[in-house]
Design a protein around this motif. Structure first.
Motif, PDB file in Angstrom:
ATOM      1  N   ARG A 570      54.774  -7.436  39.732  1.00 53.84           N
ATOM      2  CA  ARG A 570      54.657  -7.911  38.359  1.00 53.84           C
ATOM      3  C   ARG A 570      56.014  -7.723  37.674  1.00 53.84           C
ATOM      4  N   VAL A 571      56.649  -8.834  37.273  1.00 50.82           N
ATOM      5  CA  VAL A 571      57.957  -8.788  36.618  1.00 50.82           C
ATOM      6  C   VAL A 571      57.858  -9.551  35.305  1.00 50.82           C
ATOM      7  N   SER A 572      58.277  -8.906  34.231  1.00 51.93           N
ATOM      8  CA  SER A 572      58.243  -9.558  32.922  1.00 51.93           C
ATOM      9  C   SER A 572      59.497  -9.180  32.148  1.00 51.93           C
ATOM     10  N   THR A 573      59.776  -9.978  31.130  1.00 52.35           N
ATOM     11  CA  THR A 573      60.923  -9.707  30.263  1.00 52.35           C
ATOM     12  C   THR A 573      60.421  -9.507  28.843  1.00 52.35           C
ATOM     13  N   THR A 574      60.865  -8.433  28.232  1.00 48.44           N
ATOM     14  CA  THR A 574      60.500  -8.142  26.845  1.00 48.44           C
ATOM     15  C   THR A 574      61.773  -7.747  26.102  1.00 48.44           C
ATOM     16  N   THR A 575      61.643  -7.046  25.013  1.00 50.76           N
ATOM     17  CA  THR A 575      62.818  -6.576  24.276  1.00 50.76           C
ATOM     18  C   THR A 575      62.708  -5.075  24.054  1.00 50.76           C
ATOM     19  N   LEU A 576      63.813  -4.515  23.634  1.00 50.60           N
ATOM     20  CA  LEU A 576      63.829  -3.074  23.375  1.00 50.60           C
ATOM     21  C   LEU A 576      62.860  -2.715  22.244  1.00 50.60           C
ATOM     22  N   ALA A 577      62.674  -3.640  21.308  1.00 53.74           N
ATOM     23  CA  ALA A 577      61.749  -3.373  20.202  1.00 53.74           C
ATOM     24  C   ALA A 577      60.294  -3.501  20.630  1.00 53.74           C
ATOM     25  N   ASP A 578      60.009  -4.383  21.577  1.00 56.99           N
ATOM     26  CA  ASP A 578      58.617  -4.719  21.874  1.00 56.99           C
ATOM     27  C   ASP A 578      58.070  -4.111  23.162  1.00 56.99           C
ATOM     28  N   ILE A 579      58.862  -3.421  23.935  1.00 55.63           N
ATOM     29  CA  ILE A 579      58.375  -2.902  25.216  1.00 55.63           C
ATOM     30  C   ILE A 579      57.190  -1.963  24.997  1.00 55.63           C
ATOM     31  N   ASP A 580      56.182  -2.147  25.828  1.00 61.12           N
ATOM     32  CA  ASP A 580      54.977  -1.306  25.761  1.00 61.12           C
ATOM     33  C   ASP A 580      55.108  -0.217  26.826  1.00 61.12           C
ATOM     34  N   ALA A 581      55.443   0.993  26.396  1.00 58.39           N
ATOM     35  CA  ALA A 581      55.696   2.085  27.326  1.00 58.39           C
ATOM     36  C   ALA A 581      54.465   2.472  28.131  1.00 58.39           C
ATOM     37  N   THR A 582      53.281   2.136  27.638  1.00 56.61           N
ATOM     38  CA  THR A 582      52.068   2.525  28.356  1.00 56.61           C
ATOM     39  C   THR A 582      51.866   1.731  29.642  1.00 56.61           C
ATOM     40  N   THR A 583      52.603   0.619  29.808  1.00 59.15           N
ATOM     41  CA  THR A 583      52.467  -0.194  31.019  1.00 59.15           C
ATOM     42  C   THR A 583      53.431   0.259  32.119  1.00 59.15           C
ATOM     43  N   VAL A 584      54.227   1.273  31.824  1.00 58.76           N
ATOM     44  CA  VAL A 584      55.282   1.702  32.749  1.00 58.76           C
ATOM     45  C   VAL A 584      54.820   2.925  33.525  1.00 58.76           C
ATOM     46  N   ASP A 585      55.063   2.915  34.854  1.00 55.62           N
ATOM     47  CA  ASP A 585      54.727   4.077  35.681  1.00 55.62           C
ATOM     48  C   ASP A 585      55.821   4.287  36.728  1.00 55.62           C
ATOM     49  N   MET A 586      55.536   5.130  37.717  1.00 54.05           N
ATOM     50  CA  MET A 586      56.541   5.484  38.724  1.00 54.05           C
ATOM     51  C   MET A 586      56.860   4.332  39.667  1.00 54.05           C
ATOM     52  N   MET A 587      56.040   3.321  39.708  1.00 49.92           N
ATOM     53  CA  MET A 587      56.304   2.159  40.546  1.00 49.92           C
ATOM     54  C   MET A 587      57.112   1.092  39.810  1.00 49.92           C
TER      55      MET A 587
END
Length: 612
Positions: A570-587
């Motif tokens: 899963r690859v997506s592009t967002t911005t520094l203002a809009d990134i959702d940190a809850t979707t980020v993990d060790m993978m």
């Protein structure tokens, strides 16, 4: 390892029958047509990759497919692997490439025996005499007028077979009489180069001469050979060497060179080199061009009754009464004779033993261990480098985290699996196995040198080296890193200066990570963030984003890439203002752009500064 490739479902049963007769062979099937564990989706590309790797290929398909696929790669018949075409129903077996040197004729004979059909051997020498002068047994080398003598034999001519060393029984079907000589010898002709790596098809003996006999075999009558003859060198000689620590390579080379030359012995007949295992990392020994075998002091001491110059001084130093003579004799076997007793230079020793029929196989002693620290890339097989694939296939044991081993299960044999957090245990196990003489693949995801095991392996070798570890060769095989893979999927965000930063505070303190983040932000680097967050470790990512938001515009592009190259990518592009940190993990790998990074319809990129 032989590849058996089936392009249709009807060929799979035949492929399985062939595999049963060829231990270690792999069956590959065309994806969408053949149900096999190993699958290809590009037939031509796969065939060419295997051919370049030197792997024997058995194709359950039309001969024309193999011919058209591999024709652009044909260059040197002496170096090309075997390629054999087999009919889907097993009714025909045809060796196409590498009939002699590549072993295709022999492979076809094995397959034919398994299928109960006669292979379609078309090579004239095989049909007429059952022997080919340009395809001697393993370890033998050939020189002289091979083509001329072979042509004479095919035209019904005779040869004068002269065997003075080695097992020449494979030549017994040659028609003999008055004609060119076929000489089997381990002696050196005066014009032969000394201390060259064993080779085939090079060199001629020059004028008709009598070569000098070995120093302890002078009572034998020398065999003559000349321009129109063929000379076969059997693997009958074993060299033993000893050396002081740090001996110069030139000194040891010169000692071996003169030892062979003075004894009239051919380097082409040297089958192996032996020494004490304590010398396994000696650069001068490793520079010599023959297979190396290592012996411990106990094994060498067992040869003491056969030594010509046993030494109490050597015994006091290393635990055996001789190194050079003992290693040569141990390699050459119980029926061997010492043809050159120990010779000395200032800091090295050398001796030579002869095995009447050739060195026993497998070679005595143990090979030098080899540790390949392999980066297998982010997961996709076609993103794995050919060097990584070759290292995995050549390994005797693979060690790594179970999830990584699963990705290359088709390429490795026995494996030792570890949990994700047991990094040190993995490296120690790999070094121990390599130190014991095995070929080991330490499997890493991405690149082996980026947040992976290569650094830890070199750290342990530097700070905690066990004596056995020192005997192994260590090689790092690079791979496609997670950041490279993520960048390729997103466009070209790493097009200008960038850095990698890991947010894991298990090995690095958070103040140090924080300092690096601020420096990278101030330097306007594109930043690839590894190990951004786990289930229990969320605060570092929040703090990192706060640092970057304080230094960069809200619209700065951020690439969020998870499991790149794997089925659930899963690859997506967002911005520094809009990134959702809850979707980020060790993978996940994050790539945070610099002030010049742009998110365009074609992809995210960072210009290199070119002006319109």
């Amino acid at each position: 390892m032989t590849v058996i490739v089936a392009l249709t479902a009807s060929g799979l049963p035949t492929a399985k029958r062939i595999a049963a007769a060829l231990p270690g062979a792999e069956i590959w099937g065309l994806d969408g047509r053949v149900e096999t564990a190993n699958r290809i989706d590009d037939t031509i590309g796969a065939l060419r990759d295997w051919f370049r790797e030197g792997r024997p290929i058995v194709g359950l398909c039309a001969s024309g497919i193999l011919i058209r696929a591999l024709a652009p790669l044909l260059a040197d018949k002496r170096a090309e692997p075997a390629v054999v075409a087999v009919a889907d129903d097993g009714s025909a077996v045809v060796p196409l490439i590498g009939g002699h040197a590549g072993g295709a004729n022999a492979l076809a004979a094995e397959i034919g025996a398994a299928l109960g059909v006669a292979p379609a051997i078309t090579t004239g020498s095989d049909l007429r005499m059952g022997v080919a002068l340009d395809a001697p047994p393993p370890g033998w080398t050939v020189s002289g007028d091979v083509k001329g003598v072979a042509a004479r034999l095919l035209a019904g001519g005779l040869v004068d077979l002269r065997v003075e060393a080695g097992d020449g029984s494979w030549l017994e079907n040659l028609p003999r009489g008055d004609g060119p000589a076929v000489v089997v010898t381990d002696r050196l002709a005066p014009t032969s180069p000394v201390l060259s790596a064993p080779r085939s098809g090079e060199g001629r003996s020059g004028d008709d001469v009598v070569a000098p006999s070995p120093s302890r075999g002078a009572e034998r009558v020398g065999v003559r050979w000349g321009d129109g003859d063929v000379v076969l060198h059997p693997p009958t000689l074993a060299i033993g060497v000893g050396a002081e620590r740090g001996v110069a390579s030139d000194e040891l080379r010169e000692l071996v060179d003169t030892t062979l030359a003075d004894a009239g012995l051919a380097p082409e007949s040297v089958a192996a080199l032996g020494t004490l295992d304590l010398k396994a990392d000696e650069a001068a020994v490793l520079a010599l061009p023959w297979p190396l075998r290592l012996f411990d002091a106990t094994m060498l001491e067992a040869e003491t009754p056969r030594l010509t110059t046993p030494s109490d001084v050597v015994f006091a130093a290393v635990g055996c009464h001789g190194v050079a003579e003992a290693a040569a004799l141990a390699l050459a076997g119980p029926d061997a004779e010492l043809v050159v007793a120990k010779r000395k230079s200032a800091r090295a020793t050398c001796a030579v033993a002869r095995a009447p029929k050739g060195l026993p196989q497998p070679l005595a002693g143990r090979a030098r261990g080899h540790l390949a620290i392999v980066g297998i890339g982010p997961g996709r097989a076609d993103w794995r480098t050919p060097a990584a694939t070759a290292a995995l296939r050549q390994s005797e044991v693979a060690i790594g985290y179970g999830g990584y081993l699963d990705q290359v299960a088709d390429l490795i044999g026995p494996a030792r699996r570890f949990e994700l957090g047991q990094e040190r245990d993995r490296v120690v196990a790999a070094l121990d196995a390599a130190g014991a003489g095995q070929r080991v693949a330490l499997v890493c995801s991405g690149d082996a040198g980026i947040y992976a095991m290569a650094a830890l392996a070199h750290e342990l070798l530097d700070t905690e080296t066990k004596p056995a570890w020192r005997t192994a060769e260590v090689e790092v095989i690079p791979g496609v890193s997670a950041a490279q893979a993520a960048a390729a999927r997103a466009g070209a965000p790493l097009g200008h200066d960038f850095c990698f930063i890991s947010l894991s505070d298990l090995l690095t303190s958070w103040p140090a990570i924080e300092k690096r983040l601020k420096a990278a932000a101030d330097g306007d680097f594109v930043i690839a963030i590894y190990n951004p967050a786990s289930k229990t470790r969320r605060q570092p990512l929040d703090d990192a984003l706060a640092i970057l938001r304080g230094a960069r515009a809200p619209a700065t592009p951020v690439v969020v890439a998870r499991n790149v190259g794997r089925p659930d990518e899963r690859v997506s592009t967002t911005t520094l203002a809009d990134i959702d940190a809850t979707t980020v993990d060790m993978m996940t790998c994050l790539i945070v752009g610099s002030s010049t990074t742009r998110a365009a319809p074609t992809g995210v990129y960072t210009p290199r500064g070119y002006k319109p």
